[in-house]
Design a protein around this motif. Structure first.
Motif, PDB file in Angstrom:
ATOM      1  N   ILE A 269      55.645 -19.460   1.767  1.00 62.63           N
ATOM      2  CA  ILE A 269      54.546 -19.128   0.859  1.00 62.63           C
ATOM      3  C   ILE A 269      53.981 -20.392   0.219  1.00 62.63           C
ATOM      4  N   TYR A 270      54.871 -21.309  -0.108  1.00 69.69           N
ATOM      5  CA  TYR A 270      54.448 -22.574  -0.714  1.00 69.69           C
ATOM      6  C   TYR A 270      53.555 -23.361   0.244  1.00 69.69           C
ATOM      7  N   GLU A 271      53.936 -23.386   1.519  1.00 69.28           N
ATOM      8  CA  GLU A 271      53.125 -24.096   2.513  1.00 69.28           C
ATOM      9  C   GLU A 271      51.756 -23.440   2.673  1.00 69.28           C
TER      10      GLU A 271
ATOM     11  N   VAL B 109      54.217 -18.124  13.393  1.00 70.14           N
ATOM     12  CA  VAL B 109      52.837 -17.804  13.018  1.00 70.14           C
ATOM     13  C   VAL B 109      52.300 -18.844  12.034  1.00 70.14           C
ATOM     14  N   GLN B 110      53.149 -19.275  11.100  1.00 65.74           N
ATOM     15  CA  GLN B 110      52.720 -20.285  10.131  1.00 65.74           C
ATOM     16  C   GLN B 110      52.395 -21.606  10.821  1.00 65.74           C
ATOM     17  N   GLN B 111      53.197 -21.975  11.808  1.00 59.84           N
ATOM     18  CA  GLN B 111      52.937 -23.212  12.538  1.00 59.84           C
ATOM     19  C   GLN B 111      51.646 -23.116  13.353  1.00 59.84           C
ATOM     20  N   VAL B 112      51.433 -21.965  13.976  1.00 60.64           N
ATOM     21  CA  VAL B 112      50.189 -21.753  14.729  1.00 60.64           C
ATOM     22  C   VAL B 112      48.986 -21.857  13.795  1.00 60.64           C
ATOM     23  N   LEU B 113      49.108 -21.258  12.617  1.00 62.80           N
ATOM     24  CA  LEU B 113      48.023 -21.316  11.637  1.00 62.80           C
ATOM     25  C   LEU B 113      47.742 -22.751  11.212  1.00 62.80           C
TER      26      LEU B 113
ATOM     27  N   LEU C 117      42.759 -15.633   7.158  1.00 61.77           N
ATOM     28  CA  LEU C 117      43.177 -14.661   6.148  1.00 61.77           C
ATOM     29  C   LEU C 117      44.180 -13.671   6.730  1.00 61.77           C
ATOM     30  N   GLY C 118      43.937 -13.241   7.963  1.00 60.81           N
ATOM     31  CA  GLY C 118      44.857 -12.313   8.608  1.00 60.81           C
ATOM     32  C   GLY C 118      46.238 -12.910   8.802  1.00 60.81           C
ATOM     33  N   TYR C 119      46.291 -14.168   9.227  1.00 59.85           N
ATOM     34  CA  TYR C 119      47.578 -14.842   9.407  1.00 59.85           C
ATOM     35  C   TYR C 119      48.309 -14.984   8.070  1.00 59.85           C
ATOM     36  N   ILE C 120      47.563 -15.340   7.036  1.00 54.30           N
ATOM     37  CA  ILE C 120      48.176 -15.505   5.714  1.00 54.30           C
ATOM     38  C   ILE C 120      48.745 -14.178   5.220  1.00 54.30           C
ATOM     39  N   ILE C 121      47.972 -13.116   5.366  1.00 56.17           N
ATOM     40  CA  ILE C 121      48.443 -11.795   4.935  1.00 56.17           C
ATOM     41  C   ILE C 121      49.705 -11.406   5.700  1.00 56.17           C
ATOM     42  N   PHE C 122      49.710 -11.670   7.005  1.00 53.71           N
ATOM     43  CA  PHE C 122      50.883 -11.336   7.817  1.00 53.71           C
ATOM     44  C   PHE C 122      52.123 -12.071   7.308  1.00 53.71           C
TER      45      PHE C 122
ATOM     46  N   MET D 204      56.598   0.460   5.110  1.00 52.82           N
ATOM     47  CA  MET D 204      55.757  -0.734   5.143  1.00 52.82           C
ATOM     48  C   MET D 204      56.057  -1.594   6.365  1.00 52.82           C
ATOM     49  N   GLU D 205      57.322  -1.629   6.769  1.00 51.34           N
ATOM     50  CA  GLU D 205      57.678  -2.405   7.955  1.00 51.34           C
ATOM     51  C   GLU D 205      57.089  -1.773   9.209  1.00 51.34           C
ATOM     52  N   ALA D 206      57.093  -0.445   9.273  1.00 48.56           N
ATOM     53  CA  ALA D 206      56.484   0.239  10.417  1.00 48.56           C
ATOM     54  C   ALA D 206      54.989  -0.061  10.485  1.00 48.56           C
ATOM     55  N   ILE D 207      54.328  -0.040   9.340  1.00 48.92           N
ATOM     56  CA  ILE D 207      52.889  -0.337   9.292  1.00 48.92           C
ATOM     57  C   ILE D 207      52.631  -1.789   9.689  1.00 48.92           C
ATOM     58  N   ARG D 208      53.462  -2.698   9.188  1.00 51.73           N
ATOM     59  CA  ARG D 208      53.292  -4.124   9.515  1.00 51.73           C
ATOM     60  C   ARG D 208      53.438  -4.366  11.015  1.00 51.73           C
ATOM     61  N   CYS D 209      54.465  -3.779  11.602  1.00 51.43           N
ATOM     62  CA  CYS D 209      54.700  -3.972  13.035  1.00 51.43           C
ATOM     63  C   CYS D 209      53.575  -3.353  13.867  1.00 51.43           C
ATOM     64  N   ALA D 210      53.105  -2.185  13.447  1.00 59.77           N
ATOM     65  CA  ALA D 210      52.006  -1.533  14.166  1.00 59.77           C
ATOM     66  C   ALA D 210      50.734  -2.372  14.080  1.00 59.77           C
ATOM     67  N   ALA D 211      50.487  -2.961  12.918  1.00 62.44           N
ATOM     68  CA  ALA D 211      49.306  -3.810  12.749  1.00 62.44           C
ATOM     69  C   ALA D 211      49.393  -5.038  13.650  1.00 62.44           C
ATOM     70  N   TYR D 212      50.595  -5.600  13.772  1.00 59.02           N
ATOM     71  CA  TYR D 212      50.764  -6.762  14.656  1.00 59.02           C
ATOM     72  C   TYR D 212      50.454  -6.381  16.099  1.00 59.02           C
ATOM     73  N   VAL D 213      50.973  -5.231  16.534  1.00 58.19           N
ATOM     74  CA  VAL D 213      50.733  -4.782  17.909  1.00 58.19           C
ATOM     75  C   VAL D 213      49.240  -4.587  18.154  1.00 58.19           C
TER      76      VAL D 213
END
Length: 365
Positions: free
Chosen positions: A22-24, A266-270, A283-288, A309-318
């Motif tokens: 988060i700091y990065e 994902v943070q490194q890719v960003l 913004l999408g990467y940061i939210i993820f 919330m984890e199910a929603i997060r994983c579904a959003a990634y897919v």
């Protein structure tokens, strides 16, 4: 030299590294503002200091941070190991603006500041450990692991000179963490809870003067006490204290570790593609990343909404990764989509179980 102590717990270590993530992310925004401001002031400097001058490097090494609310996150770990160095507050980036900038007017070149910042950052890692007991003659000059378990700063010589030095006591076990230790591994909650507590304390005051004192005096201050508070009212930090911990099955520990690793990727890719990504993608990467660290903490804490919330997060990634590459490597992206799809099913099933239990409990009440 080595004491052979345990290196830490997975839940605490991942929480510390989550703070680092988060700091990065916060640095992506704040570092540009800091450097641009420094460059602007340097162009209007009143003194010229040469890059190779020893005075340049001595002046660049001066730094202060007096905002405890922006620093207490670093002390919220009850373990003390190298991952603790990652545990930084995003608010520290905001409060740090301006502390280096006067040096620009004194003619300290921006590269000198950048080098100092990086050396200072690297220095912080090796002193966060219980494995190193004594560093010989260095104990008289710099802040070694033994000193840092008690002190702050880089050079211990200042504490020796001004009478604030305290040697680590071999017969006294150090209790790490905060005086009022937060019972959570949730990175997002830990980042904000103390700020909220400070504002609530200020709001509870009956006069404007006390409201300002609640904000700008020490954390132990209350009306009628000295600026830093009354030591007689402070909790006994020498008393033994059970570390906050919650049982998590092995498979869940492996699961959160894997997903934390994905967040790191994902943070490194960003970071690599920051200048080429659209602002929506950034913004999408940061939210993820933020949501991932938050849900990992919620899972460790056993919050009831974590499975849903984890199910929603994983579904959003897919949904996202099926049409757009995340890592840029087709095989890895395909494997991650499959993994997140399975994760979605697992946590959707668990969330339904949790909701059914909650519904039955509500009916019984």
């Amino acid at each position: 030299m080595l004491k052979g102590k345990p290196v830490g717990r997975l839940n605490d270590s991942l929480t510390s590294m989550g703070h680092g993530l988060i700091y990065e992310i916060s640095k992506l925004v704040m570092r540009g503002l800091e450097l641009y401001g420094y460059k602007w002031l340097y162009e209007r400097r009143v003194v010229d200091l040469d890059w190779s001058s020893p005075i340049t490097w001595w002046v660049a090494a001066i730094g202060v941070n007096f905002i405890w609310a922006a620093h207490q996150v670093h002390h919220s770990s009850e373990d003390y190991n190298i991952t603790t160095a990652f545990r930084q507050s995003i608010f520290q980036r905001f409060f740090a603006i301006g502390f280096y900038h006067p040096l620009a007017l004194l003619g300290v070149p921006l590269p000198a500041i950048l080098v100092h910042i990086q050396f200072n950052l690297l220095f912080q890692f090796w002193i966060h450990t219980e494995l190193v007991e004594n560093c010989g003659p260095l104990e008289w000059i710099i802040n070694t692991p033994s000193h840092h378990r008690v002190h702050h700063g880089v050079f211990i010589v200042w504490d020796r000179m001004f009478g604030t030095f305290q040697q680590e006591k071999k017969d006294e076990k150090i209790v790490y963490g905060l005086v009022e230790q937060p019972q959570s591994f949730n990175v997002i909650w830990l980042q904000f809870y103390y700020m909220v507590a400070v504002l609530r304390k200020a709001k509870s005051m009956t006069t404007w003067g006390d409201t300002l004192r609640a904000l700008f005096y020490g954390p132990g201050w209350f009306p009628g006490t000295p600026r830093l508070g009354d030591p007689d009212t402070f909790p006994d930090v020498k008393a033994s204290r059970t570390k906050y911990d919650r049982y998590l099955p092995l498979w869940e520990q492996v699961y959160v570790a894997v997903h934390f690793a994905v967040a790191l990727i994902v943070q490194q890719v960003l970071t690599i593609h920051l200048m080429t990504f659209s602002w929506v993608t950034v913004l999408g990467y940061i939210i993820f990343i933020v949501v991932t660290t938050g849900i990992i903490g919620a899972t460790y804490d056993g919050w009831w909404w974590a499975p849903l919330m984890e199910a929603i997060r994983c579904a959003a990634y897919v949904a996202y990764a099926r049409t757009r590459p995340v890592t840029g490597y087709p095989q890895i992206d395909a494997a991650l989509v499959a993994y997140f799809a399975v994760s979605t099913l697992v946590w959707a099933s668990r969330s339904l179980t949790v909701l059914n239990v909650a519904t039955k409990t509500a009916k019984l009440e």
